[in-house]
Design a protein around this motif. Structure first.
Motif, PDB file in Angstrom:
ATOM      1  N   TYR A  28       0.733  -3.860  -6.046  1.00 33.57           N
ATOM      2  CA  TYR A  28       1.921  -3.333  -5.386  1.00 33.57           C
ATOM      3  C   TYR A  28       1.954  -1.804  -5.385  1.00 33.57           C
ATOM      4  N   LYS A  29       0.836  -1.203  -5.835  1.00 37.20           N
ATOM      5  CA  LYS A  29       0.697   0.253  -5.801  1.00 37.20           C
ATOM      6  C   LYS A  29      -0.713   0.627  -5.335  1.00 37.20           C
ATOM      7  N   LEU A  30      -1.163  -0.023  -4.277  1.00 41.16           N
ATOM      8  CA  LEU A  30      -2.505   0.251  -3.778  1.00 41.16           C
ATOM      9  C   LEU A  30      -2.615   1.711  -3.336  1.00 41.16           C
ATOM     10  N   LYS A  31      -3.637   2.387  -3.781  1.00 43.85           N
ATOM     11  CA  LYS A  31      -3.846   3.793  -3.440  1.00 43.85           C
ATOM     12  C   LYS A  31      -4.559   3.913  -2.100  1.00 43.85           C
ATOM     13  N   ALA A  32      -4.412   5.068  -1.466  1.00 42.68           N
ATOM     14  CA  ALA A  32      -5.022   5.264  -0.153  1.00 42.68           C
ATOM     15  C   ALA A  32      -5.491   6.702   0.011  1.00 42.68           C
ATOM     16  N   ILE A  33      -6.339   6.905   0.991  1.00 45.64           N
ATOM     17  CA  ILE A  33      -6.773   8.240   1.383  1.00 45.64           C
ATOM     18  C   ILE A  33      -6.369   8.436   2.837  1.00 45.64           C
ATOM     19  N   SER A  34      -5.393   9.303   3.072  1.00 46.20           N
ATOM     20  CA  SER A  34      -4.926   9.577   4.430  1.00 46.20           C
ATOM     21  C   SER A  34      -5.964  10.407   5.169  1.00 46.20           C
ATOM     22  N   ILE A  35      -6.305   9.972   6.363  1.00 41.04           N
ATOM     23  CA  ILE A  35      -7.295  10.656   7.190  1.00 41.04           C
ATOM     24  C   ILE A  35      -6.601  11.279   8.399  1.00 41.04           C
ATOM     25  N   SER A  36      -6.910  12.534   8.686  1.00 38.80           N
ATOM     26  CA  SER A  36      -6.342  13.200   9.858  1.00 38.80           C
ATOM     27  C   SER A  36      -6.796  12.478  11.120  1.00 38.80           C
ATOM     28  N   ASP A  37      -5.862  12.170  11.999  1.00 44.13           N
ATOM     29  CA  ASP A  37      -6.188  11.432  13.216  1.00 44.13           C
ATOM     30  C   ASP A  37      -7.125  12.198  14.145  1.00 44.13           C
ATOM     31  N   ASP A  38      -7.213  13.516  13.979  1.00 45.54           N
ATOM     32  CA  ASP A  38      -8.089  14.327  14.836  1.00 45.54           C
ATOM     33  C   ASP A  38      -9.292  14.877  14.070  1.00 45.54           C
ATOM     34  N   ALA A  39      -9.606  14.297  12.915  1.00 48.22           N
ATOM     35  CA  ALA A  39     -10.651  14.852  12.053  1.00 48.22           C
ATOM     36  C   ALA A  39     -12.036  14.701  12.674  1.00 48.22           C
ATOM     37  N   GLY A  40     -12.741  15.842  12.834  1.00 46.91           N
ATOM     38  CA  GLY A  40     -14.144  15.793  13.193  1.00 46.91           C
ATOM     39  C   GLY A  40     -14.941  15.235  12.034  1.00 46.91           C
ATOM     40  N   LEU A  41     -16.231  15.016  12.239  1.00 49.13           N
ATOM     41  CA  LEU A  41     -17.023  14.338  11.227  1.00 49.13           C
ATOM     42  C   LEU A  41     -17.107  15.127   9.924  1.00 49.13           C
ATOM     43  N   ILE A  42     -17.211  16.456   9.998  1.00 47.72           N
ATOM     44  CA  ILE A  42     -17.287  17.259   8.773  1.00 47.72           C
ATOM     45  C   ILE A  42     -15.976  17.161   7.998  1.00 47.72           C
ATOM     46  N   ARG A  43     -14.856  17.299   8.715  1.00 45.74           N
ATOM     47  CA  ARG A  43     -13.572  17.184   8.020  1.00 45.74           C
ATOM     48  C   ARG A  43     -13.369  15.778   7.472  1.00 45.74           C
TER      49      ARG A  43
ATOM     50  N   ARG B  49       0.833  -1.208   0.000  1.00 46.99           N
ATOM     51  CA  ARG B  49       0.000   0.000   0.000  1.00 46.99           C
ATOM     52  C   ARG B  49       0.859   1.245   0.000  1.00 46.99           C
ATOM     53  N   THR B  50       0.497   2.183  -0.851  1.00 48.94           N
ATOM     54  CA  THR B  50       1.198   3.457  -0.961  1.00 48.94           C
ATOM     55  C   THR B  50       0.419   4.518  -0.200  1.00 48.94           C
ATOM     56  N   THR B  51       0.815   5.779  -0.368  1.00 42.60           N
ATOM     57  CA  THR B  51      -0.025   6.890   0.079  1.00 42.60           C
ATOM     58  C   THR B  51      -0.474   7.714  -1.127  1.00 42.60           C
ATOM     59  N   ASP B  52      -0.374   7.112  -2.322  1.00 39.42           N
ATOM     60  CA  ASP B  52      -0.870   7.776  -3.523  1.00 39.42           C
ATOM     61  C   ASP B  52      -2.373   7.989  -3.369  1.00 39.42           C
ATOM     62  N   LEU B  53      -2.819   9.229  -3.530  1.00 39.55           N
ATOM     63  CA  LEU B  53      -4.228   9.543  -3.337  1.00 39.55           C
ATOM     64  C   LEU B  53      -5.098   8.927  -4.431  1.00 39.55           C
ATOM     65  N   GLY B  54      -6.189   8.311  -4.023  1.00 34.65           N
ATOM     66  CA  GLY B  54      -7.115   7.800  -5.018  1.00 34.65           C
ATOM     67  C   GLY B  54      -7.830   6.553  -4.549  1.00 34.65           C
ATOM     68  N   TRP B  55      -8.538   5.934  -5.506  1.00 37.36           N
ATOM     69  CA  TRP B  55      -9.356   4.763  -5.236  1.00 37.36           C
ATOM     70  C   TRP B  55      -8.829   3.586  -6.032  1.00 37.36           C
ATOM     71  N   ASN B  56      -9.193   2.387  -5.612  1.00 41.73           N
ATOM     72  CA  ASN B  56      -8.656   1.170  -6.214  1.00 41.73           C
ATOM     73  C   ASN B  56      -9.716   0.431  -7.024  1.00 41.73           C
ATOM     74  N   GLY B  57      -9.321   0.079  -8.248  1.00 47.39           N
ATOM     75  CA  GLY B  57     -10.213  -0.652  -9.132  1.00 47.39           C
ATOM     76  C   GLY B  57      -9.609  -1.977  -9.549  1.00 47.39           C
ATOM     77  N   VAL B  58     -10.287  -2.661 -10.438  1.00 42.72           N
ATOM     78  CA  VAL B  58      -9.850  -3.987 -10.856  1.00 42.72           C
ATOM     79  C   VAL B  58      -8.496  -3.938 -11.558  1.00 42.72           C
ATOM     80  N   ARG B  59      -8.124  -2.803 -12.128  1.00 44.66           N
ATOM     81  CA  ARG B  59      -6.847  -2.684 -12.847  1.00 44.66           C
ATOM     82  C   ARG B  59      -5.723  -2.095 -11.987  1.00 44.66           C
ATOM     83  N   THR B  60      -5.997  -1.794 -10.738  1.00 46.04           N
ATOM     84  CA  THR B  60      -4.963  -1.250  -9.853  1.00 46.04           C
ATOM     85  C   THR B  60      -3.877  -2.289  -9.611  1.00 46.04           C
ATOM     86  N   SER B  61      -2.622  -1.865  -9.672  1.00 49.50           N
ATOM     87  CA  SER B  61      -1.527  -2.787  -9.349  1.00 49.50           C
ATOM     88  C   SER B  61      -1.582  -3.141  -7.866  1.00 49.50           C
TER      89      SER B  61
END
Length: 301
Positions: free
Chosen positions: A261-276, A247-259
């Motif tokens: 060895y290059k899984l995309k992710a969405i980093s979430i702030s550890d202190d994020a309120g629900l709106i954020r 898994r990387t930290t490349d922003l995005g979503w994963n589909g059937v053609r995603t490598s």
């Protein structure tokens, strides 16, 4: 920019994103046939609980194994629409407090751990209090040897030095969590792999796998690149280690053609309120943040 001003700006942007209905559009159209991998680090239990309550209503939470199997089979028919995988990096001691919430929502997150920091009183190099955010970013661009030499010189930091307080999970905690959590390696000491020598890189990746398998008596098939940094070399070493995914930290979503060895992710702030949190699910705040940080780096260097 002062922290309060940065926080105000992030919250203001998040409110605008939510008012415009962008999270709904992303969920209905972008996420329908793709899988979102969320990335946390040391999230507080009360924050994590609110996020999972929202996700359980709006998304389908699946395991990493389910996603990776679907990618290898090139078949997403068994993946529910709007699916989410929850991952957590590093193996911070605070992750243990998340176990009751994990049980409550019947999910199986993946926690990637630094195998020579867990079960010790060693510290993560990036959690040294004296470092500013700008300094951490500068250190990430040094060779592994130069970064460690610098930290030794300014704060007497050494990777194998034992401190009074514990920053990472211990084996007893991990064994208690194993029924509900998938533990996987995240190197031994969290170096930035592209700035390591070939030997350092191989040791950090391959021996972290051996470490964790010995600690917990399991087989490990998934890896996470520290700081999300990787090159072709790192991918080849991960493949050599018989890992099934990385898994990387490349922003995005994963589909059937995603490598795998290059899984995309969405980093979430550890202190994020629900709106954020809802706004960050769209990736817009993160993309704006990267653009601002890149601009500031160019101005100040």
């Amino acid at each position: 920019m002062p922290d309060r001003l940065v926080s105000f700006a992030k919250n203001a942007i998040s409110i605008v994103i939510c008012v415009l209905g962008i999270p709904l559009l992303i969920r209905k159209w972008v996420c329908r046939n793709r899988v979102t991998i969320l990335l946390y680090h040391d999230v507080l239990p009360e924050v994590f609980a609110k996020h999972l309550a929202y996700l359980s209503r709006q998304y389908n939470i699946i395991s990493l194994d389910t996603l990776v199997t679907a990618i290898y089979n090139k078949d997403f028919t068994k993946i529910p629409p709007k699916s989410v995988v929850v991952t957590i990096d590093d193996g911070h001691a605070g992750n243990f407090a998340l176990l009751p919430i994990i049980k409550q929502y019947h999910i199986r997150p993946t926690i990637y751990v630094c195998t020579q920091i867990i079960n010790t009183h060693r510290h993560f190099w990036f959690r040294i209090q004296e470092q500013s955010k700008k300094e951490k970013e500068r250190l990430k661009r040094l060779s592994n040897a130069d970064r460690l030499a610098h930290l030794k010189n300014i704060v007497d930091f050494e990777p194998e030095k034992e401190y009074q307080d514990r920053q990472a999970l211990n084996i007893d905690e991990m064994q208690e969590m194993m029924q509900d959590v998938d533990f996987q390696p995240h190197t031994q000491f969290h170096p930035i792999l592209p700035y390591c020598t070939e030997a350092e890189c191989r040791r950090e990746i391959l021996e972290s796998k051996a470490d964790l398998e010995n600690f917990l008596g399991i087989e490990c098939f998934h890896f996470s690149y520290p700081n999300g940094d990787y090159t072709k070399r790192e991918i080849e070493i991960v493949k050599d280690g018989a890992f099934h995914s990385a898994r990387t930290t490349d922003l995005g979503w994963n589909g059937v053609r995603t490598s795998p060895y290059k899984l995309k992710a969405i980093s979430i702030s550890d202190d994020a309120g629900l709106i954020r949190f809802r706004a960050e699910l769209t990736t817009i705040p993160q993309r704006l943040g990267k653009w601002v940080n890149s601009l500031l780096w160019k101005i100040t260097n």
